[in-house]
Write a protein that holds these residues in place. Sequence first.
Motif, mmCIF file in Angstrom:
data_model
loop_
_atom_site.group_PDB
_atom_site.id
_atom_site.type_symbol
_atom_site.label_atom_id
_atom_site.label_comp_id
_atom_site.label_asym_id
_atom_site.label_seq_id
_atom_site.Cartn_x
_atom_site.Cartn_y
_atom_site.Cartn_z
ATOM 1 N N GLU A 2 74.897 32.979 -45.154
ATOM 2 C CA GLU A 2 74.922 31.710 -44.431
ATOM 3 C C GLU A 2 76.328 31.126 -44.404
ATOM 4 O OE1 GLU A 2 72.040 29.558 -46.621
ATOM 5 O OE2 GLU A 2 70.313 30.339 -45.497
ATOM 6 N N ALA A 3 77.085 31.332 -45.507
ATOM 7 C CA ALA A 3 78.454 30.813 -45.560
ATOM 8 C C ALA A 3 79.345 31.479 -44.523
ATOM 9 C CB ALA A 3 79.032 31.013 -46.955
ATOM 10 N N SER A 4 79.065 32.755 -44.216
ATOM 11 C CA SER A 4 79.892 33.473 -43.239
ATOM 12 C C SER A 4 79.738 32.884 -41.836
ATOM 13 C CB SER A 4 79.517 34.958 -43.216
ATOM 14 O OG SER A 4 78.241 35.162 -42.627
ATOM 15 N N PHE A 5 78.584 32.253 -41.548
ATOM 16 C CA PHE A 5 78.341 31.729 -40.210
ATOM 17 C C PHE A 5 79.252 30.543 -39.884
ATOM 18 C CE2 PHE A 5 73.636 33.029 -40.915
ATOM 19 C CZ PHE A 5 73.980 34.367 -40.775
ATOM 20 N N THR A 6 79.627 29.819 -40.910
ATOM 21 C CA THR A 6 80.434 28.607 -40.689
ATOM 22 C C THR A 6 81.854 28.758 -41.196
ATOM 23 O OG1 THR A 6 79.627 27.712 -42.804
ATOM 24 C CG2 THR A 6 78.407 27.112 -40.816
ATOM 25 N N ASP A 7 82.257 29.973 -41.516
ATOM 26 C CA ASP A 7 83.612 30.195 -42.027
ATOM 27 C C ASP A 7 84.638 29.819 -40.966
ATOM 28 O OD1 ASP A 7 85.355 31.478 -44.185
ATOM 29 O OD2 ASP A 7 85.955 32.612 -42.404
ATOM 30 N N SER A 8 85.727 29.214 -41.412
ATOM 31 C CA SER A 8 86.743 28.750 -40.472
ATOM 32 C C SER A 8 87.572 29.890 -39.903
ATOM 33 C CB SER A 8 87.681 27.736 -41.161
ATOM 34 O OG SER A 8 88.294 28.342 -42.301
ATOM 35 N N VAL A 41 82.302 55.597 -44.405
ATOM 36 C CA VAL A 41 81.444 54.433 -44.658
ATOM 37 C C VAL A 41 81.952 53.302 -43.760
ATOM 38 C CG1 VAL A 41 80.773 55.037 -47.009
ATOM 39 C CG2 VAL A 41 82.912 53.817 -46.632
ATOM 40 N N TYR A 42 81.353 52.139 -43.879
ATOM 41 C CA TYR A 42 81.674 51.069 -42.932
ATOM 42 C C TYR A 42 81.832 49.727 -43.642
ATOM 43 C CZ TYR A 42 80.116 54.565 -39.584
ATOM 44 O OH TYR A 42 79.980 55.717 -38.856
ATOM 45 N N ASN A 43 82.733 48.928 -43.085
ATOM 46 C CA ASN A 43 82.825 47.527 -43.471
ATOM 47 C C ASN A 43 82.010 46.717 -42.469
ATOM 48 O OD1 ASN A 43 84.626 48.287 -45.463
ATOM 49 N ND2 ASN A 43 86.428 47.869 -44.198
ATOM 50 N N VAL A 44 81.150 45.845 -42.955
ATOM 51 C CA VAL A 44 80.317 45.010 -42.091
ATOM 52 C C VAL A 44 80.897 43.589 -42.116
ATOM 53 C CG1 VAL A 44 78.014 44.079 -41.677
ATOM 54 C CG2 VAL A 44 78.288 46.412 -42.549
ATOM 55 N N TYR A 45 81.149 43.025 -40.937
ATOM 56 C CA TYR A 45 81.782 41.712 -40.892
ATOM 57 C C TYR A 45 81.094 40.811 -39.862
ATOM 58 C CZ TYR A 45 84.171 43.427 -36.692
ATOM 59 O OH TYR A 45 84.460 43.933 -35.451
ATOM 60 N N VAL A 46 81.343 39.519 -39.994
ATOM 61 C CA VAL A 46 80.825 38.507 -39.069
ATOM 62 C C VAL A 46 82.001 37.885 -38.323
ATOM 63 C CG1 VAL A 46 79.753 36.233 -38.916
ATOM 64 C CG2 VAL A 46 78.758 37.972 -40.402
ATOM 65 N N ASP A 47 81.867 37.821 -37.004
ATOM 66 C CA ASP A 47 82.823 37.069 -36.188
ATOM 67 C C ASP A 47 82.269 35.649 -36.115
ATOM 68 O OD1 ASP A 47 84.234 35.812 -34.128
ATOM 69 O OD2 ASP A 47 84.603 37.718 -33.103
ATOM 70 N N GLN A 49 65.635 28.508 -37.603
ATOM 71 C CA GLN A 49 64.805 29.575 -38.140
ATOM 72 C C GLN A 49 65.469 30.934 -37.914
ATOM 73 O OE1 GLN A 49 60.751 29.490 -36.805
ATOM 74 N NE2 GLN A 49 60.286 31.517 -37.611
ATOM 75 N N LEU A 50 66.116 31.106 -36.762
ATOM 76 C CA LEU A 50 66.817 32.355 -36.463
ATOM 77 C C LEU A 50 67.951 32.581 -37.466
ATOM 78 C CD1 LEU A 50 67.400 34.807 -34.675
ATOM 79 C CD2 LEU A 50 68.812 33.303 -33.236
ATOM 80 N N LYS A 51 68.727 31.516 -37.722
ATOM 81 C CA LYS A 51 69.807 31.638 -38.690
ATOM 82 C C LYS A 51 69.275 32.054 -40.061
ATOM 83 C CE LYS A 51 72.861 28.127 -36.629
ATOM 84 N NZ LYS A 51 73.481 26.798 -36.856
ATOM 85 N N ASN A 52 68.176 31.448 -40.454
ATOM 86 C CA ASN A 52 67.575 31.766 -41.749
ATOM 87 C C ASN A 52 67.092 33.219 -41.799
ATOM 88 O OD1 ASN A 52 66.423 30.753 -44.423
ATOM 89 N ND2 ASN A 52 64.585 31.564 -43.447
#
Length: 782
Positions: free
Chosen positions: A159-165, A95-101, A138-141
């Motif tokens: 949305e919170a992942s996009f601005t995570d420090s 299986v896979y972990n999905v993450y945001v850089d 709109q793209l972010k949404n």
Amino acid sequence: MALWQKNEIDEARQMKKKAPLSATMRMKRRSSVVMGVLLVFCTAIAARLFQVSVVDNAYYEMLANNYHFGTMTLEANRGAIYDANGSVLAWSATVYNVYVDSQLFQEEMASIEEDNLDKQETASESGEEAANLIDVDQLKNSIASFLAEKLDISQSDAEASFTDSGHYYVLQTQVEKDVVDEITEYFDELNLTFIGTESTTCRYYPQNELAAAVIGFTNINGDGQYGLEYQYDEYLAGVDGRMISAQAANGEEMPYRYSTTYDAEDGASLYLTLDTTMQYYLEKNLGEMVEEYEVNDRACGIIMNPKTGEIYAMATYPSFDLNNPSEIYDEATAQELAELPESEYEDAYLEAREVQWRNKAISEINPPGSTFKIVTTSSALEESLIDLAEDTFYCQGYLQVQDAKIGCSKTSGHGSQTFTQALTNSCNPVFMEIGLRLGIEKFSYYFQGFGLGEKTGIDLPGEASGSYIAEEDMTLVDLASSAFGQTNELTALELITAYAAAINGGNLVTPYVVDHIVNTNGNTMLQNETTVKRQVISEETSETVREQLEAVVNGNPSHNAYIQGYRIGGKSGTAEIRSTTIEDDYVSSYCCFAPADDPEIIMLIQADYPNPEIGYYGSSVVVPYARDVMENILPYMGYYPEYSDEEYADSNVTVPLLHDTTVESAKTTLDQLGLTYEVVGSGESVVSQSPKTSTTIAKGGKVILYTESTSSDELVEVPDLTGLTLAQANETLSYYGLNYVSIGASADSSAASVLYQSEEAGTQVARGTVITLTLVDGEAND
């Protein structure tokens, strides 16, 4: 010069002479202090150097390596678990972990905005309107909405992942490949790379709740928790690999040629003695028994080979879903928890969860009841304290032992009996007398010899050992009550292991669940074999015990797992629980084996605290379900009924294949088998039949022959047959055009009546359907 003046001058001179000497001493003292401080400082530095370079060398070497080298773990695949036939019980899938850089997200969004500005400037210079602009908000949404739809997260989490420090924000772990493929395709089309995935493994249990308490499960980190997953974690887990790469001074990884890979070593696989078919029949019947008798404190069962100790099935009911072990599986318990106030819920939930994970068959103790009489029987026969040909026993309904009057289940007494009759009647006073013949010393000797009061040594975690009254503390009253299965407390596994020794030739064997373990190269790492701890009784005594227990089944078939054509031995038990908090609670049990002359299988089923208003004797609560299990697994094991000529003449009949035969030929065949028939339609050949081919029905039953393809089965409502004699039930079923087979009490007994029917009253079934009738004869005992 006056004398006093001269003295003063002398004193001054002396003082002058002493002054330089005092200063020198002070200087020396100062030097000594400084040297001492320096020595202490140097010693401390040397000690610290020794600590760093020698004692803590590995630690600081690790820190240095961590600075100069980057390490990535290569996760090992956990080994699988298979049943005796190779069916998968547990396996690990990718299986896979999905993450945001998050940093890369910001960079890519900024790049899009910059591209928009370039397009606007170019369009402005040419006097045209800018085209193909991307609305970043709109793209972010849209991205957040897509991720929320595909993953088990909310849009706000995305949305919170996009601005995570941080640099690495995990959206969800253990995502299936098909979902990952959809996500990858979506972002490829957008030409965005800030979404990443990494492979990992997830544990799956294809059989869900089957044998859950035996198999156990893993935690989120993949470590074994409970059952075999915990017991054999060292074999299953494998060894993770590593990829180590050199890093430059700025922390960036250097080219691939500077990296070293240590491959992961996948875990080994377990091959069990468990058979999923036997496990299924055991669990199915445990569930039906628990529901029918409202068993309050769960039920358990064990099927094993009495000669080898191989466990073929082990179950606790209610069970739980291994794929979601923290969910309370039992609906009644879940409902009770839901109704609790919030302040009480957490503790109650945790307790209920622990209970459902517990393997009842090996971890809980109870008085065994009359199933223990086999131990008393074996011990007394081995000591030649019972003469089967000469001894008679008298039961007046109780036995006075010292100052205690201990009663029999039949309060009016059984009167004069042979030993075989006493065992069949499960007469407590007779076994108290036999226990007293043994005496405290001999009773304790055989009790321990049969492995009671100690762990069996099974390869499962959490095994408890029974409690018993030590020889030095035992009174004659204790001895008398222990002899018929009260006072001492045992696990179900202890009891069946002792029972196996009594019938297998006298050998106490160690039970086991894992047959062998194989690594990824196909090499056997471990092979379990039969371990005989000791011989408790002789083969001659064991043969006599087998004969006596077969006589119990044949002499009282309605209260035992009697199946026509099979040689079965068995004994039921009913233990009474007495305490200040529990009233009128019982442990109902039944232990049986087959073939009686050379046992290859033994089974124990136990129900803790059935509703006494419905029934509590082992012979009524457990026996019908034990019989059903044996009826299914004996043919599965390759054992088929064998009849004498007389039995064959009175036996049931197997419906033959009549499809595509002429009606006249079908009639002739049925006449020869002693079956009746009814022809539906005007055709000349049989196109379908009811009951179907290979169905067993009683002689004289009716087969419906359909001669037209347009004919359909006529449905009839199953009548309520409970409490009817077999003759009455037969007459009623004939009226409805239904067939029957009977099990339990002898069909020839005029006192036999229907205790259960296989199809519930009111059910709609096709005419010709076979209803299995369980007959009971006489009063219950144990």
